[in-house]
Design a protein around this motif. Structure first.
Motif, PDB file in Angstrom:
ATOM      1  N   ALA A  74       0.835  -1.201   0.000  1.00  0.00           N
ATOM      2  CA  ALA A  74       0.000   0.000   0.000  1.00  0.00           C
ATOM      3  C   ALA A  74       0.870   1.251   0.000  1.00  0.00           C
ATOM      4  O   ALA A  74       1.979   1.251   0.545  1.00  0.00           O
ATOM      5  CB  ALA A  74      -0.920  -0.006   1.223  1.00  0.00           C
ATOM      6  N   PRO A  75       0.393   2.363  -0.608  1.00  0.00           N
ATOM      7  CA  PRO A  75       1.167   3.599  -0.622  1.00  0.00           C
ATOM      8  C   PRO A  75       1.189   4.252   0.765  1.00  0.00           C
ATOM      9  O   PRO A  75       0.283   4.051   1.575  1.00  0.00           O
ATOM     10  CB  PRO A  75       0.425   4.474  -1.631  1.00  0.00           C
ATOM     11  CG  PRO A  75      -0.983   3.985  -1.570  1.00  0.00           C
ATOM     12  CD  PRO A  75      -0.891   2.506  -1.325  1.00  0.00           C
ATOM     13  N   LYS A  76       2.210   5.040   1.016  1.00  0.00           N
ATOM     14  CA  LYS A  76       2.357   5.733   2.294  1.00  0.00           C
ATOM     15  C   LYS A  76       1.219   6.730   2.479  1.00  0.00           C
ATOM     16  O   LYS A  76       0.903   7.498   1.574  1.00  0.00           O
ATOM     17  CB  LYS A  76       3.711   6.443   2.334  1.00  0.00           C
ATOM     18  CG  LYS A  76       4.000   7.159   3.637  1.00  0.00           C
ATOM     19  CD  LYS A  76       5.361   7.821   3.581  1.00  0.00           C
ATOM     20  CE  LYS A  76       5.647   8.588   4.871  1.00  0.00           C
ATOM     21  NZ  LYS A  76       6.978   9.262   4.828  1.00  0.00           N
ATOM     22  N   ARG A  83       2.442  -0.333  -4.751  1.00  0.00           N
ATOM     23  CA  ARG A  83       3.561  -0.947  -5.472  1.00  0.00           C
ATOM     24  C   ARG A  83       3.369  -2.453  -5.480  1.00  0.00           C
ATOM     25  O   ARG A  83       2.705  -3.018  -4.615  1.00  0.00           O
ATOM     26  CB  ARG A  83       4.893  -0.588  -4.819  1.00  0.00           C
ATOM     27  CG  ARG A  83       5.241   0.880  -4.908  1.00  0.00           C
ATOM     28  CD  ARG A  83       6.658   1.132  -4.378  1.00  0.00           C
ATOM     29  NE  ARG A  83       6.779   0.803  -2.954  1.00  0.00           N
ATOM     30  CZ  ARG A  83       7.770   0.118  -2.431  1.00  0.00           C
ATOM     31  NH1 ARG A  83       8.714  -0.381  -3.210  1.00  0.00           N
ATOM     32  NH2 ARG A  83       7.830  -0.097  -1.128  1.00  0.00           N
ATOM     33  N   PHE A  84       4.009  -3.086  -6.484  1.00  0.00           N
ATOM     34  CA  PHE A  84       3.890  -4.532  -6.613  1.00  0.00           C
ATOM     35  C   PHE A  84       5.269  -5.125  -6.905  1.00  0.00           C
ATOM     36  O   PHE A  84       6.026  -4.592  -7.739  1.00  0.00           O
ATOM     37  CB  PHE A  84       2.905  -4.895  -7.722  1.00  0.00           C
ATOM     38  CG  PHE A  84       1.542  -4.295  -7.515  1.00  0.00           C
ATOM     39  CD1 PHE A  84       0.649  -4.864  -6.619  1.00  0.00           C
ATOM     40  CD2 PHE A  84       1.165  -3.138  -8.173  1.00  0.00           C
ATOM     41  CE1 PHE A  84      -0.602  -4.301  -6.398  1.00  0.00           C
ATOM     42  CE2 PHE A  84      -0.079  -2.559  -7.970  1.00  0.00           C
ATOM     43  CZ  PHE A  84      -0.971  -3.146  -7.082  1.00  0.00           C
ATOM     44  N   LEU A  85       5.569  -6.220  -6.234  1.00  0.00           N
ATOM     45  CA  LEU A  85       6.877  -6.864  -6.335  1.00  0.00           C
ATOM     46  C   LEU A  85       6.711  -8.346  -6.566  1.00  0.00           C
ATOM     47  O   LEU A  85       5.675  -8.936  -6.247  1.00  0.00           O
ATOM     48  CB  LEU A  85       7.684  -6.653  -5.046  1.00  0.00           C
ATOM     49  CG  LEU A  85       7.813  -5.254  -4.457  1.00  0.00           C
ATOM     50  CD1 LEU A  85       8.472  -5.343  -3.082  1.00  0.00           C
ATOM     51  CD2 LEU A  85       8.614  -4.359  -5.391  1.00  0.00           C
ATOM     52  N   LEU A  86       7.778  -8.949  -7.089  1.00  0.00           N
ATOM     53  CA  LEU A  86       7.919 -10.405  -7.085  1.00  0.00           C
ATOM     54  C   LEU A  86       9.105 -10.756  -6.203  1.00  0.00           C
ATOM     55  O   LEU A  86      10.168 -10.127  -6.308  1.00  0.00           O
ATOM     56  CB  LEU A  86       8.174 -10.948  -8.495  1.00  0.00           C
ATOM     57  CG  LEU A  86       7.018 -10.934  -9.490  1.00  0.00           C
ATOM     58  CD1 LEU A  86       7.464 -11.567 -10.815  1.00  0.00           C
ATOM     59  CD2 LEU A  86       5.788 -11.655  -8.952  1.00  0.00           C
ATOM     60  N   THR A  87       8.921 -11.707  -5.315  1.00  0.00           N
ATOM     61  CA  THR A  87      10.028 -12.169  -4.473  1.00  0.00           C
ATOM     62  C   THR A  87      10.224 -13.661  -4.675  1.00  0.00           C
ATOM     63  O   THR A  87       9.285 -14.397  -5.022  1.00  0.00           O
ATOM     64  CB  THR A  87       9.760 -11.890  -2.987  1.00  0.00           C
ATOM     65  OG1 THR A  87       8.650 -12.681  -2.549  1.00  0.00           O
ATOM     66  CG2 THR A  87       9.473 -10.422  -2.747  1.00  0.00           C
ATOM     67  N   LYS A  88      11.448 -14.068  -4.470  1.00  0.00           N
ATOM     68  CA  LYS A  88      11.794 -15.482  -4.580  1.00  0.00           C
ATOM     69  C   LYS A  88      12.962 -15.741  -3.641  1.00  0.00           C
ATOM     70  O   LYS A  88      13.939 -14.979  -3.636  1.00  0.00           O
ATOM     71  CB  LYS A  88      12.164 -15.829  -6.018  1.00  0.00           C
ATOM     72  CG  LYS A  88      12.262 -17.323  -6.298  1.00  0.00           C
ATOM     73  CD  LYS A  88      12.404 -17.567  -7.800  1.00  0.00           C
ATOM     74  CE  LYS A  88      12.317 -19.045  -8.113  1.00  0.00           C
ATOM     75  NZ  LYS A  88      12.367 -19.311  -9.566  1.00  0.00           N
ATOM     76  N   SER A  89      12.825 -16.762  -2.818  1.00  0.00           N
ATOM     77  CA  SER A  89      13.864 -17.086  -1.833  1.00  0.00           C
ATOM     78  C   SER A  89      14.177 -15.866  -0.971  1.00  0.00           C
ATOM     79  O   SER A  89      15.342 -15.505  -0.751  1.00  0.00           O
ATOM     80  CB  SER A  89      15.132 -17.595  -2.535  1.00  0.00           C
ATOM     81  OG  SER A  89      14.850 -18.744  -3.309  1.00  0.00           O
ATOM     82  N   ASP A  90      13.133 -15.190  -0.525  1.00  0.00           N
ATOM     83  CA  ASP A  90      13.235 -14.046   0.390  1.00  0.00           C
ATOM     84  C   ASP A  90      13.923 -12.838  -0.220  1.00  0.00           C
ATOM     85  O   ASP A  90      14.338 -11.933   0.505  1.00  0.00           O
ATOM     86  CB  ASP A  90      13.975 -14.441   1.686  1.00  0.00           C
ATOM     87  CG  ASP A  90      13.320 -15.628   2.365  1.00  0.00           C
ATOM     88  OD1 ASP A  90      12.095 -15.784   2.206  1.00  0.00           O
ATOM     89  OD2 ASP A  90      14.023 -16.393   3.034  1.00  0.00           O
ATOM     90  N   ALA A  91      14.043 -12.812  -1.521  1.00  0.00           N
ATOM     91  CA  ALA A  91      14.695 -11.671  -2.173  1.00  0.00           C
ATOM     92  C   ALA A  91      13.762 -11.083  -3.230  1.00  0.00           C
ATOM     93  O   ALA A  91      13.002 -11.802  -3.893  1.00  0.00           O
ATOM     94  CB  ALA A  91      16.003 -12.100  -2.828  1.00  0.00           C
TER      95      ALA A  91
END
Length: 426
Positions: A74-76, A83-91
């Motif tokens: 969520a935005p501040k 924002r949207f992210l992809l994570t893999k192996s905690d990164a």
């Protein structure tokens, strides 16, 4: 339940990874609007950072990425876009393309996240619906992240759309891009209420963009032709032994031509009309050089010989057509000519003619053959005249097939069924 616990563990590890464990809880300022969203907050580089929306974060299989976690943030202060992210192996392995401006409207929630092949290129895309408000007004906006595919180079068709393309390249896997014009289209067309209302709109969007550039897709043209059949499929009272239509792109410009022809009567007369869809999506009848009341070429044929020319002006096809006329009980006329679409005209080029008259007591045939300049031709020269004429010009010979459909087959059909008959003819 096990999958949700697994995701929460991933989220917790991700929070620790990006900035250490901070305090967590719901945003009190927008608690009513944020109800049901689990939001984490933490400190990162001394700045307060909105946390992850666990309700809209998912583990997903994404083509060459393999198994990854899609994370919504969520935005501040609920200002701007999430924002949207992809994570893999905690990164973090990928950050999706973001808005380049700060929205003045208040962020309410991420309404939905879906993974599917939106633009039908064989790769899974990400569809996100985001709810905003401004006073009492509340609405959804779409962000669609299209996974790159070299077989779906839509922006290369219209380079002026490049400014609408929002990229986020990566070295770790396939990139995604956003088409902000697409997102504007979905919003103005009121197609952002649900993911279901978004899915299936790609072709309509392509038609919309094509129309902005004066181009209409073949599917859309066929639909428009079907909707205007009350103009081109009218009942006829003369020369109605055959009444057919077919569809071709006669000059390779992406605009289809509908050919409607009827044939019959004691003189074996044929009458043809040619139609197309103009840049505004309206039906128009093309002009021809046929003389009024004269018999026109007998074009209702399953195959035709075509001679093609190539020039800086483009490719032109000359369709060889024949006309058989019973001029009198004892006189028949055979004509050879070609048809070619030039601009918005159907041009007819006379090539040769042959008149056969049955005379005398024995009713013997008297044949006179000549070319378009009146020069005498032998029977063999008349038969081969089109081949000689266009081969000497260096044109390429080929045979094309035409699928003619009886106009009577349109009876009782709806627009979609008529469009399918036109598609089969094309």
């Amino acid at each position: 339940m096990i999958e949700r616990k697994k995701l929460l563990i991933i989220v917790f590890l991700f929070l620790c990874f990006i900035g250490g464990c901070g305090k967590s809880g719901k945003n009190e300022e927008n608690a009513d609007n944020m109800e049901g969203m689990q939001v984490q907050e933490q400190e990162e580089d001394g700045e307060s950072v909105e946390g992850i929306i666990t309700k809209q974060s998912f583990e997903v299989e994404l083509d060459e990425w393999g198994t990854v976690t899609f994370i919504s943030i969520a935005p501040k202060d609920n200002k701007g876009a999430p924002r949207f992210l992809l994570t893999k192996s905690d990164a973090v392995v990928y950050t999706f393309p973001e808005d380049s401006y700060l929205k003045s409207d208040d962020f309410v929630e991420v309404s939905a996240v879906s993974f599917g092949d939106y633009n039908e290129d064989g790769k899974k895309d990400v569809i996100v619906l985001i709810q905003y408000c401004n006073g009492p007004d509340v609405w959804n906006e779409a962000q669609i992240f299209l996974q790159e595919n070299s077989d779906n180079m839509f922006y290369m068709d219209y380079p002026d759309l490049e400014s609408y393309r929002k990229d986020a390249p990566t070295d770790n896997g396939p990139a995604f891009y956003r088409d902000s014009l697409l997102e504007e289209y979905l919003l103005t067309q009121k197609l952002t209420d649900t993911v279901a209302s978004v899915m299936g709109t790609w072709k309509d969007y392509i038609d919309y963009v094509d129309s902005l550039h004066g181009y209409i897709s073949s599917d859309r043209q066929l639909t428009l032709l079907a909707e205007s059949r009350d103009i081109w499929a009218v009942p006829i009272e003369y020369a109605d032994e055959r009444y057919c239509f077919t569809v071709r792109d006669l000059n390779y410009d992406g605009r289809l031509e509908l050919i409607v022809a009827n044939q019959g009567g004691t003189g074996h007369y044929t009458y043809s009309r040619f139609y197309g869809i103009d840049g505004d999506g309206n039906l128009k009848e093309l002009e021809t050089f046929f003389a009024e009341a004269d018999s026109q070429p007998d074009i209702i044929e399953e195959q035709m010989t075509v001679y093609s020319s190539f020039s800086p002006e483009g490719m032109r096809d000359y369709y060889i057509v024949y006309d058989e006329i019973k001029a009198a009980p004892d006189c028949y006329v055979y004509r050879i000519s070609s048809l070619c679409m030039i601009g918005d005209y159907i041009a007819q080029t006379p090539l040769a003619s042959q008149t056969v008259t049955y005379e005398g007591d024995d009713y013997a045939a008297h044949t006179v053959s000549e070319d378009y300049n009146g020069n005498a031709l032998t029977e063999e020269e008349f038969r081969d005249f089109a081949e000689t004429f266009y081969s000497n010009m260096g044109l390429q010979k080929k045979t094309v097939s035409l699928h003619w459909t009886d106009v009577n087959e349109l009876t009782g059909k709806n627009d979609e069924e008529v469009a399918e008959l036109l598609r089969q003819a094309y």
